[in-house]
Write a protein that holds these residues in place. Structure first.
Motif, PDB file in Angstrom:
ATOM      1  N   MET A 104       0.817  -1.216   0.000  1.00 50.11           N
ATOM      2  CA  MET A 104       0.000   0.000   0.000  1.00 50.11           C
ATOM      3  C   MET A 104       0.848   1.263   0.000  1.00 50.11           C
ATOM      4  SD  MET A 104      -3.146  -0.893   2.581  1.00 50.11           S
ATOM      5  CE  MET A 104      -4.284  -2.245   2.259  1.00 50.11           C
ATOM      6  N   PHE A 105       0.497   2.166  -0.935  1.00 50.14           N
ATOM      7  CA  PHE A 105       1.187   3.455  -1.053  1.00 50.14           C
ATOM      8  C   PHE A 105       0.162   4.563  -1.292  1.00 50.14           C
ATOM      9  CE2 PHE A 105       3.930   0.053  -2.491  1.00 50.14           C
ATOM     10  CZ  PHE A 105       5.114   0.292  -1.812  1.00 50.14           C
ATOM     11  N   GLY A 106      -0.875   4.597  -0.468  1.00 51.14           N
ATOM     12  CA  GLY A 106      -1.895   5.626  -0.614  1.00 51.14           C
ATOM     13  C   GLY A 106      -2.704   5.433  -1.887  1.00 51.14           C
ATOM     14  N   ASP A 107      -2.476   6.292  -2.887  1.00 56.01           N
ATOM     15  CA  ASP A 107      -3.218   6.218  -4.144  1.00 56.01           C
ATOM     16  C   ASP A 107      -2.867   4.976  -4.959  1.00 56.01           C
ATOM     17  OD1 ASP A 107      -4.479   8.576  -3.558  1.00 56.01           O
ATOM     18  OD2 ASP A 107      -3.096   9.815  -4.730  1.00 56.01           O
ATOM     19  N   TYR A 108      -1.729   4.374  -4.658  1.00 55.63           N
ATOM     20  CA  TYR A 108      -1.278   3.213  -5.409  1.00 55.63           C
ATOM     21  C   TYR A 108      -1.260   1.976  -4.508  1.00 55.63           C
ATOM     22  CZ  TYR A 108       0.480   6.381  -9.024  1.00 55.63           C
ATOM     23  OH  TYR A 108       0.586   7.326 -10.007  1.00 55.63           O
ATOM     24  N   ARG A 109      -1.610   0.858  -5.115  1.00 57.24           N
ATOM     25  CA  ARG A 109      -1.404  -0.418  -4.453  1.00 57.24           C
ATOM     26  C   ARG A 109      -1.025  -1.435  -5.527  1.00 57.24           C
ATOM     27  NH1 ARG A 109      -5.391  -4.446  -0.905  1.00 57.24           N
ATOM     28  NH2 ARG A 109      -3.665  -5.457   0.190  1.00 57.24           N
ATOM     29  N   PHE A 110       0.085  -2.130  -5.311  1.00 60.79           N
ATOM     30  CA  PHE A 110       0.404  -3.194  -6.252  1.00 60.79           C
ATOM     31  C   PHE A 110       1.164  -4.313  -5.563  1.00 60.79           C
ATOM     32  CE2 PHE A 110       4.466  -1.094  -6.463  1.00 60.79           C
ATOM     33  CZ  PHE A 110       4.215   0.237  -6.735  1.00 60.79           C
ATOM     34  N   PHE A 111       1.044  -5.484  -6.172  1.00 61.34           N
ATOM     35  CA  PHE A 111       1.649  -6.709  -5.648  1.00 61.34           C
ATOM     36  C   PHE A 111       2.756  -7.137  -6.603  1.00 61.34           C
ATOM     37  CE2 PHE A 111      -2.576  -6.303  -4.068  1.00 61.34           C
ATOM     38  CZ  PHE A 111      -2.574  -6.843  -2.795  1.00 61.34           C
ATOM     39  N   ILE A 112       3.890  -7.483  -6.050  1.00 60.87           N
ATOM     40  CA  ILE A 112       5.068  -7.810  -6.855  1.00 60.87           C
ATOM     41  C   ILE A 112       5.417  -9.276  -6.636  1.00 60.87           C
ATOM     42  CG2 ILE A 112       7.417  -7.089  -7.422  1.00 60.87           C
ATOM     43  CD1 ILE A 112       6.851  -4.607  -5.602  1.00 60.87           C
ATOM     44  N   GLU A 113       5.685  -9.984  -7.721  1.00 57.64           N
ATOM     45  CA  GLU A 113       6.071 -11.386  -7.612  1.00 57.64           C
ATOM     46  C   GLU A 113       7.274 -11.672  -8.495  1.00 57.64           C
ATOM     47  OE1 GLU A 113       3.075 -14.479  -7.559  1.00 57.64           O
ATOM     48  OE2 GLU A 113       1.488 -12.948  -7.447  1.00 57.64           O
ATOM     49  N   ALA A 119      11.115  -8.726 -11.138  1.00 63.20           N
ATOM     50  CA  ALA A 119      10.159  -8.150 -10.183  1.00 63.20           C
ATOM     51  C   ALA A 119       8.959  -7.636 -10.964  1.00 63.20           C
ATOM     52  CB  ALA A 119      10.808  -7.032  -9.379  1.00 63.20           C
ATOM     53  N   ILE A 120       7.950  -8.494 -11.102  1.00 67.01           N
ATOM     54  CA  ILE A 120       6.808  -8.209 -11.955  1.00 67.01           C
ATOM     55  C   ILE A 120       5.595  -7.815 -11.107  1.00 67.01           C
ATOM     56  CG2 ILE A 120       5.201  -9.164 -13.647  1.00 67.01           C
ATOM     57  CD1 ILE A 120       8.026  -8.708 -14.725  1.00 67.01           C
ATOM     58  N   ILE A 121       4.929  -6.743 -11.519  1.00 71.34           N
ATOM     59  CA  ILE A 121       3.683  -6.334 -10.872  1.00 71.34           C
ATOM     60  C   ILE A 121       2.570  -7.221 -11.405  1.00 71.34           C
ATOM     61  CG2 ILE A 121       2.023  -4.457 -10.596  1.00 71.34           C
ATOM     62  CD1 ILE A 121       4.397  -2.513 -10.840  1.00 71.34           C
ATOM     63  N   THR A 122       1.970  -8.022 -10.507  1.00 71.96           N
ATOM     64  CA  THR A 122       0.955  -8.996 -10.927  1.00 71.96           C
ATOM     65  C   THR A 122      -0.461  -8.572 -10.573  1.00 71.96           C
ATOM     66  OG1 THR A 122       1.284 -10.234  -8.862  1.00 71.96           O
ATOM     67  CG2 THR A 122       2.578 -10.915 -10.773  1.00 71.96           C
ATOM     68  N   ARG A 123      -0.601  -7.564  -9.713  1.00 71.35           N
ATOM     69  CA  ARG A 123      -1.925  -6.999  -9.382  1.00 71.35           C
ATOM     70  C   ARG A 123      -1.740  -5.533  -9.020  1.00 71.35           C
ATOM     71  NH1 ARG A 123      -3.181 -12.197  -7.723  1.00 71.35           N
ATOM     72  NH2 ARG A 123      -5.236 -12.904  -8.448  1.00 71.35           N
ATOM     73  N   VAL A 124      -2.762  -4.725  -9.351  1.00 70.47           N
ATOM     74  CA  VAL A 124      -2.755  -3.304  -8.974  1.00 70.47           C
ATOM     75  C   VAL A 124      -4.150  -2.939  -8.496  1.00 70.47           C
ATOM     76  CG1 VAL A 124      -0.964  -2.693 -10.642  1.00 70.47           C
ATOM     77  CG2 VAL A 124      -3.364  -2.516 -11.298  1.00 70.47           C
ATOM     78  N   ASN A 125      -4.232  -1.803  -7.766  1.00 70.17           N
ATOM     79  CA  ASN A 125      -5.580  -1.343  -7.442  1.00 70.17           C
ATOM     80  C   ASN A 125      -6.290  -0.949  -8.736  1.00 70.17           C
ATOM     81  OD1 ASN A 125      -3.526   0.728  -7.221  1.00 70.17           O
ATOM     82  ND2 ASN A 125      -5.095   2.152  -6.506  1.00 70.17           N
ATOM     83  N   LEU A 126      -7.600  -1.190  -8.760  1.00 69.72           N
ATOM     84  CA  LEU A 126      -8.379  -1.153  -9.997  1.00 69.72           C
ATOM     85  C   LEU A 126      -8.215   0.153 -10.760  1.00 69.72           C
ATOM     86  CD1 LEU A 126     -10.415  -2.737 -11.722  1.00 69.72           C
ATOM     87  CD2 LEU A 126     -12.254  -1.679 -10.367  1.00 69.72           C
TER      88      LEU A 126
END
Length: 456
Positions: A104-113, A119-126
């Protein structure tokens, strides 16, 4: 709250935090951990003892000077990571001062795998799915290439028995830090565009993510696939309730022509919980599980060993025990008895896939050892976690704790899987393309494999 700015190359900005531990507390906690490792760690023979002891001596000077209790525990985790064991860890105390944020980063949220060693972003906030498409790669953190940043600021704090789990966790924890921690990252989108984001850890209010998470997993998940292929996810052996959940599904499972047992999210628990389920899936009357050993200390023999040379051990069990005890290499081998399977119920012995992955750990790996000689079972996926054993738990100053692995497990014939993982018969490695299309490649491979079996 007063903010203390640090150089951008450091992994995070530090805010006022708990600083209750005295210098004596810090030295005691360090020494307690070092002492318990020396007495109880079953893999002591695999570590560099000179480096281990010299690091301890250097930390006697450095660790009392840590500025916060969080920093103290971080340094303890760095010390622990030298042991490279997934069942040997230092845990932070409870409380906000010790609870890092990860996604969680306020306006941003993403999951890294870790996907294809990137280091790939596999999910983000909609709301950010167009700005940061799934499949984007983090190529730089705080001015350093991602691999360099991980090597300096992330992986040295993670204790892992296997290099691939260390890489997975280092990437998933790439941007971990306390609330208020700051990062500047460079992202490469799938089509090659480069963007830079300045991020601060702060709670994200937006709940929706893309792609959406699957419906919340239960302790046991069950569903059918065509051709009467049953899918059963055993997601933990930490709650014995899963045994009754499994037996409740038996009337349906008896109709199955093939079964997928998904252990990819099973981090372990109790070995007996898993073996009680396995009994239904084989006709064998005996199941062969792990062999166990542990270090054994007899103080008098250690004293005698000081005056015993290796040549003195020839034809003398007494001298051999003294020599090995002095060198911390004397082991007690537990009696080995296969598990009796006298289950009176009907069994389900059909073509079976065991879906495994890097998060298949501990008691779930014990399950795989018991299942190793089952000819109707095929393992599909990736190497398992590669760590099991019996941890010794103890408290550390300030509310934290630690555990140390005291038991070495091997296959019945002595083959080692701790540090290597249980290997699949058919390896399926997820790709960036799989994540972009939200495809479960290992499960699809399992269904295809079983269909071919049934159509023969």
């Amino acid at each position: 709250m007063k903010r203390i700015l640090l150089l951008i190359l450091l992994p995070f900005t530090v805010f006022a935090q708990s600083n209750k531990l005295t210098k004596a507390d810090k030295i005691y906690g360090l020494s307690k951990f070092w002492q318990e490792v020396n007495y109880n760690f079953v893999y002591l023979d695999k570590i560099d003892r000179v480096k281990w002891d010299s690091t301890y001596k250097a930390m006697i000077i450095s660790i009392p000077e840590t500025k916060t209790d969080y920093e103290y525990y971080r340094e303890m985790q760095r010390f622990c990571a030298l042991l490279k064991d997934g069942h040997t860890n230092v845990y932070m105390p409870n409380g906000k001062d010790f609870d890092p944020m990860n996604t969680m980063f306020g306006d941003y949220r993403f999951f890294i795998e870790n996907v294809e060693n990137k280091a790939i972003i596999t999910r983000v906030n909609l709301s950010k799915k167009e700005e940061i498409p799934v499949g984007s790669e983090i190529i730089e953190v705080n001015g350093s290439p991602t691999a360099k940043y991980i090597a300096e600021y992330v992986s040295p704090y993670i204790s892992s028995s296997t290099d691939y789990v260390l890489q997975d966790w280092s990437i998933s924890k790439l941007l971990q830090g306390l609330e208020g921690s700051q990062f500047e990252i460079k992202i490469k989108k799938p089509k090659g565009q480069i963007i830079v984001l300045k991020l601060t850890h702060k709670r994200t209010e937006e709940k929706e993510v893309f792609p959406a998470f699957p419906s919340e997993s239960s302790l046991l998940d069950f569903k059918w696939y065509p051709n009467k292929i049953a899918y059963v996810a055993l997601n933990s052996f930490g709650d014995e309730k899963i045994d009754s959940l499994f037996t409740a599904k038996l009337p349906e499972l008896y109709k199955a022509k093939a079964i997928v047992i998904d252990l990819r999210s099973n981090g372990g628990g109790s070995t007996s919980v898993g073996s009680d389920i396995l009994k239904y899936l084989t006709n064998d009357s005996l199941l062969y599980g792990s062999r166990y050993t542990t270090r054994q200390l007899s103080s008098a023999f250690k004293a005698w060993g000081r005056y015993t040379n290796e040549k003195d051990t020839a034809n003398s069990e007494w001298n051999k025990k003294a020599f090995l005890t002095f060198n911390d290499k004397y082991y007690y081998n537990f009696d080995y008895n296969p598990l009796k399977n006298t289950l009176p119920a009907k069994r389900i012995v059909v073509p079976t896939v065991l879906l495994i992955g890097h998060n298949t750990a501990s008691a779930a790996e014990d399950f795989l050892i018991y299942a190793d000689n089952q000819k109707h079972m095929t393992k599909i996926g990736r190497n398992s976690f590669g760590s099991t054993g019996q941890p010794y738990l103890f408290d550390l100053p300030g509310g934290g704790s630690a555990r140390i692995c005291t038991k070495k497990d091997t296959y019945p014939d002595g083959r080692e899987f701790v540090g290597y993982g249980v290997k699949p018969d058919i390896e399926v490695i997820p790709t960036i393309k799989d994540f972009k299309s939200n495809t479960d490649a290992a499960l699809n491979t399992s269904i295809d494999f079983l269909n071919k079996k049934l159509n023969k």
